[in-house]
Design a protein around this motif. Sequence first.
Motif, PDB file in Angstrom:
ATOM      1  N   SER A  31     -20.899   8.700  11.127  1.00  0.00           N
ATOM      2  CA  SER A  31     -19.821   8.333  10.222  1.00  0.00           C
ATOM      3  C   SER A  31     -20.365   8.340   8.801  1.00  0.00           C
ATOM      4  CB  SER A  31     -19.278   6.945  10.565  1.00  0.00           C
ATOM      5  OG  SER A  31     -18.218   6.595   9.709  1.00  0.00           O
ATOM      6  N   PHE A  32     -19.701   9.068   7.911  1.00  0.00           N
ATOM      7  CA  PHE A  32     -20.148   9.173   6.518  1.00  0.00           C
ATOM      8  C   PHE A  32     -19.682   7.956   5.720  1.00  0.00           C
ATOM      9  CE2 PHE A  32     -20.154  13.506   8.002  1.00  0.00           C
ATOM     10  CZ  PHE A  32     -21.301  14.048   7.433  1.00  0.00           C
ATOM     11  N   PHE A  33     -20.538   7.503   4.805  1.00  0.00           N
ATOM     12  CA  PHE A  33     -20.172   6.423   3.890  1.00  0.00           C
ATOM     13  C   PHE A  33     -20.574   6.841   2.480  1.00  0.00           C
ATOM     14  CE2 PHE A  33     -21.274   2.633   1.431  1.00  0.00           C
ATOM     15  CZ  PHE A  33     -20.080   1.938   1.494  1.00  0.00           C
ATOM     16  N   TYR A  34     -19.602   6.855   1.579  1.00  0.00           N
ATOM     17  CA  TYR A  34     -19.859   7.199   0.186  1.00  0.00           C
ATOM     18  C   TYR A  34     -19.915   5.916  -0.632  1.00  0.00           C
ATOM     19  CZ  TYR A  34     -18.598  12.023   1.408  1.00  0.00           C
ATOM     20  OH  TYR A  34     -18.555  13.274   1.964  1.00  0.00           O
ATOM     21  N   LYS A  35     -21.059   5.670  -1.280  1.00  0.00           N
ATOM     22  CA  LYS A  35     -21.147   4.484  -2.126  1.00  0.00           C
ATOM     23  C   LYS A  35     -20.167   4.597  -3.288  1.00  0.00           C
ATOM     24  CE  LYS A  35     -24.387   1.367  -4.369  1.00  0.00           C
ATOM     25  NZ  LYS A  35     -25.800   1.078  -4.702  1.00  0.00           N
ATOM     26  N   LYS A  36     -20.072   5.765  -3.849  1.00  0.00           N
ATOM     27  CA  LYS A  36     -19.093   6.072  -4.882  1.00  0.00           C
ATOM     28  C   LYS A  36     -18.452   7.415  -4.540  1.00  0.00           C
ATOM     29  CE  LYS A  36     -19.908   2.499  -7.555  1.00  0.00           C
ATOM     30  NZ  LYS A  36     -18.910   1.453  -7.826  1.00  0.00           N
ATOM     31  N   PRO A  37     -17.175   7.574  -4.692  1.00  0.00           N
ATOM     32  CA  PRO A  37     -16.173   6.629  -5.191  1.00  0.00           C
ATOM     33  C   PRO A  37     -15.850   5.541  -4.155  1.00  0.00           C
ATOM     34  CG  PRO A  37     -15.069   8.566  -4.379  1.00  0.00           C
ATOM     35  CD  PRO A  37     -16.546   8.848  -4.258  1.00  0.00           C
ATOM     36  N   ILE A  38     -15.064   4.563  -4.597  1.00  0.00           N
ATOM     37  CA  ILE A  38     -14.572   3.539  -3.676  1.00  0.00           C
ATOM     38  C   ILE A  38     -13.501   4.180  -2.788  1.00  0.00           C
ATOM     39  CG2 ILE A  38     -13.345   1.343  -3.504  1.00  0.00           C
ATOM     40  CD1 ILE A  38     -16.218   1.127  -4.556  1.00  0.00           C
ATOM     41  N   VAL A  39     -13.622   3.979  -1.490  1.00  0.00           N
ATOM     42  CA  VAL A  39     -12.677   4.574  -0.536  1.00  0.00           C
ATOM     43  C   VAL A  39     -11.884   3.455   0.139  1.00  0.00           C
ATOM     44  CG1 VAL A  39     -12.422   5.961   1.549  1.00  0.00           C
ATOM     45  CG2 VAL A  39     -14.177   6.556  -0.142  1.00  0.00           C
ATOM     46  N   ILE A  40     -10.567   3.544   0.077  1.00  0.00           N
ATOM     47  CA  ILE A  40      -9.661   2.569   0.699  1.00  0.00           C
ATOM     48  C   ILE A  40      -8.855   3.286   1.776  1.00  0.00           C
ATOM     49  CG2 ILE A  40      -7.725   0.990   0.346  1.00  0.00           C
ATOM     50  CD1 ILE A  40      -8.670   0.629  -2.542  1.00  0.00           C
ATOM     51  N   GLY A  41      -8.966   2.822   2.998  1.00  0.00           N
ATOM     52  CA  GLY A  41      -8.217   3.419   4.103  1.00  0.00           C
ATOM     53  C   GLY A  41      -6.921   2.676   4.365  1.00  0.00           C
ATOM     54  N   VAL A  42      -5.845   3.427   4.602  1.00  0.00           N
ATOM     55  CA  VAL A  42      -4.545   2.851   4.951  1.00  0.00           C
ATOM     56  C   VAL A  42      -4.086   3.513   6.242  1.00  0.00           C
ATOM     57  CG1 VAL A  42      -2.134   2.559   4.264  1.00  0.00           C
ATOM     58  CG2 VAL A  42      -3.940   2.459   2.526  1.00  0.00           C
ATOM     59  N   GLY A  43      -3.792   2.713   7.258  1.00  0.00           N
ATOM     60  CA  GLY A  43      -3.378   3.316   8.522  1.00  0.00           C
ATOM     61  C   GLY A  43      -2.769   2.299   9.457  1.00  0.00           C
ATOM     62  N   ASN A  44      -2.630   2.672  10.711  1.00  0.00           N
ATOM     63  CA  ASN A  44      -2.031   1.803  11.705  1.00  0.00           C
ATOM     64  C   ASN A  44      -2.568   2.140  13.094  1.00  0.00           C
ATOM     65  OD1 ASN A  44       0.427   3.757  10.543  1.00  0.00           O
ATOM     66  ND2 ASN A  44      -0.094   4.077  12.687  1.00  0.00           N
ATOM     67  N   LEU A  45      -2.318   1.262  14.041  1.00  0.00           N
ATOM     68  CA  LEU A  45      -2.704   1.518  15.423  1.00  0.00           C
ATOM     69  C   LEU A  45      -1.644   2.321  16.161  1.00  0.00           C
ATOM     70  CD1 LEU A  45      -4.169  -1.943  16.577  1.00  0.00           C
ATOM     71  CD2 LEU A  45      -5.402   0.059  15.730  1.00  0.00           C
ATOM     72  N   SER A  46      -0.413   2.268  15.688  1.00  0.00           N
ATOM     73  CA  SER A  46       0.697   2.902  16.397  1.00  0.00           C
ATOM     74  C   SER A  46       1.060   4.238  15.768  1.00  0.00           C
ATOM     75  CB  SER A  46       1.918   1.977  16.369  1.00  0.00           C
ATOM     76  OG  SER A  46       2.393   1.833  15.044  1.00  0.00           O
ATOM     77  N   LEU A  47       2.029   4.905  16.378  1.00  0.00           N
ATOM     78  CA  LEU A  47       2.608   6.100  15.777  1.00  0.00           C
ATOM     79  C   LEU A  47       3.377   5.705  14.524  1.00  0.00           C
ATOM     80  CD1 LEU A  47       3.861   7.909  19.010  1.00  0.00           C
ATOM     81  CD2 LEU A  47       1.778   8.374  17.718  1.00  0.00           C
ATOM     82  N   GLY A  48       3.969   6.687  13.828  1.00  0.00           N
ATOM     83  CA  GLY A  48       4.550   6.474  12.502  1.00  0.00           C
ATOM     84  C   GLY A  48       5.644   5.429  12.445  1.00  0.00           C
ATOM     85  N   GLY A  49       6.042   5.132  11.206  1.00  0.00           N
ATOM     86  CA  GLY A  49       7.142   4.210  10.988  1.00  0.00           C
ATOM     87  C   GLY A  49       6.728   2.833  10.542  1.00  0.00           C
ATOM     88  N   THR A  50       5.445   2.667  10.154  1.00  0.00           N
ATOM     89  CA  THR A  50       4.984   1.341   9.727  1.00  0.00           C
ATOM     90  C   THR A  50       5.079   1.141   8.219  1.00  0.00           C
ATOM     91  OG1 THR A  50       2.703   2.137   9.643  1.00  0.00           O
ATOM     92  CG2 THR A  50       3.406   1.056  11.679  1.00  0.00           C
ATOM     93  N   GLY A  51       5.385   2.202   7.470  1.00  0.00           N
ATOM     94  CA  GLY A  51       5.520   2.051   6.024  1.00  0.00           C
ATOM     95  C   GLY A  51       4.265   2.366   5.248  1.00  0.00           C
ATOM     96  N   LYS A  52       3.477   3.331   5.740  1.00  0.00           N
ATOM     97  CA  LYS A  52       2.237   3.688   5.040  1.00  0.00           C
ATOM     98  C   LYS A  52       2.501   4.261   3.659  1.00  0.00           C
ATOM     99  CE  LYS A  52       0.739   6.465   8.172  1.00  0.00           C
ATOM    100  NZ  LYS A  52       1.843   6.271   9.125  1.00  0.00           N
ATOM    101  N   THR A  53       3.447   5.200   3.551  1.00  0.00           N
ATOM    102  CA  THR A  53       3.680   5.871   2.271  1.00  0.00           C
ATOM    103  C   THR A  53       4.094   4.887   1.173  1.00  0.00           C
ATOM    104  OG1 THR A  53       4.240   7.935   3.393  1.00  0.00           O
ATOM    105  CG2 THR A  53       4.941   7.716   1.099  1.00  0.00           C
ATOM    106  N   PRO A  54       5.024   3.956   1.426  1.00  0.00           N
ATOM    107  CA  PRO A  54       5.339   2.974   0.373  1.00  0.00           C
ATOM    108  C   PRO A  54       4.131   2.132  -0.041  1.00  0.00           C
ATOM    109  CG  PRO A  54       7.067   2.992   2.029  1.00  0.00           C
ATOM    110  CD  PRO A  54       5.955   3.841   2.565  1.00  0.00           C
ATOM    111  N   LEU A  55       3.249   1.794   0.905  1.00  0.00           N
ATOM    112  CA  LEU A  55       2.069   1.019   0.525  1.00  0.00           C
ATOM    113  C   LEU A  55       1.095   1.866  -0.289  1.00  0.00           C
ATOM    114  CD1 LEU A  55       0.583  -1.683   0.655  1.00  0.00           C
ATOM    115  CD2 LEU A  55      -0.654  -0.809   2.641  1.00  0.00           C
TER     116      LEU A  55
END
Length: 350
Positions: A31-55
């Motif tokens: 698994s790669f880790f980049y010290k820079k830039p700062i990486v923020i992950g947005v996701g879910n455990l389920s299939l779509g419909g949780t509102g990722k794009t608005p967040l």
Amino acid sequence: MLSLGLQILSWGYGGVVSLRNLLYKKKVKKSFFYKKPIVIGVGNLSLGGTGKTPLVIYLVQLLAKEHVVAVLSRGYKRTSVDFKVVNGLASASTAGDEPYLLYKHFLGNPNVLITVCENRAKGVAKIMEYRPNVEVIILDDAFQHLSLTPHLNILLTTFHQPFFTDHLLPLGRLREPRKGASRADIIVVTKSPPNLSQSKIDVIKTAMQPYHSKALSIFFTHTVYHDPVAIGDCKTNQLPTVLLLVTGIADPLPLRIYLETNGHKVTHLAFQDHHWFNDVDILDIFNLFHKLNDPDKAIVTTEKDYVRLIDHHGIKLLSRLPIFYIPMEIRFSQEAQGDFEEKINQALLF
């Protein structure tokens, strides 16, 4: 018998996913880790419909005030391949509907870059090649992409179908076992009632405790719908009472409930999530609209569906009719908003 068969398939699927996750945890898979830039992950455990794009939109608006921000998405169902920067030559079909929506939303903002790549680790490297001054990269829908370790992992789940009540595919909608929530630093419960009681908040937080092994923050958001935006020849932003709602998203029910609660009579033509409209679909929309037994009527869709509709030549036919899309956003309570933004800003100090 059917549910037993689905249960067996679900066990098998869960075993494969758990083995994969274990290989990453034990560092057998890299698994790669980049010290820079700062990486923020947005996701879910389920299939779509949780509102990722608005967040993601919320995060970009917050961070791009003072930082150069890139969004990296897979670009689901796009016709292009490999790493691409979404620009004026792109469309919803070449970039994917969600990245293209983000591009249109932040068009003209010099601090925002929208990109797509199937391989997220490769995508981060390509972003830094293309624009070395990027300070923050937001990974859209990347909770299961364990080949890249973010500085901050945000997990989304919906209020009405939280991950701890769901089951693995194909029995339920979970992409991985519930214990995957332990990788989250923040959990955002989306589509909550606006005035959620503290007792209900406590019940949900308690139900989540078995699925994470470290102290994390849990926030609740609700959906806010804005005034309709007219498409094409329509000169008014006032919705009539009778509406044909056209959707191709995972969870259109909240929008339908919103419209009906506000006194509209809704006929709903629902397609699957990320549906690409074809000629037959356009004709079906056109004909169904004309069958509505009221002279004062309109077509309504979501912003995500709108960016796919404008990709089809049939939009010329529909734009002669009164047709609108409804913008929406997520909102935290005032107190929670400050706490959430503080958590995001803390991640930038890494």
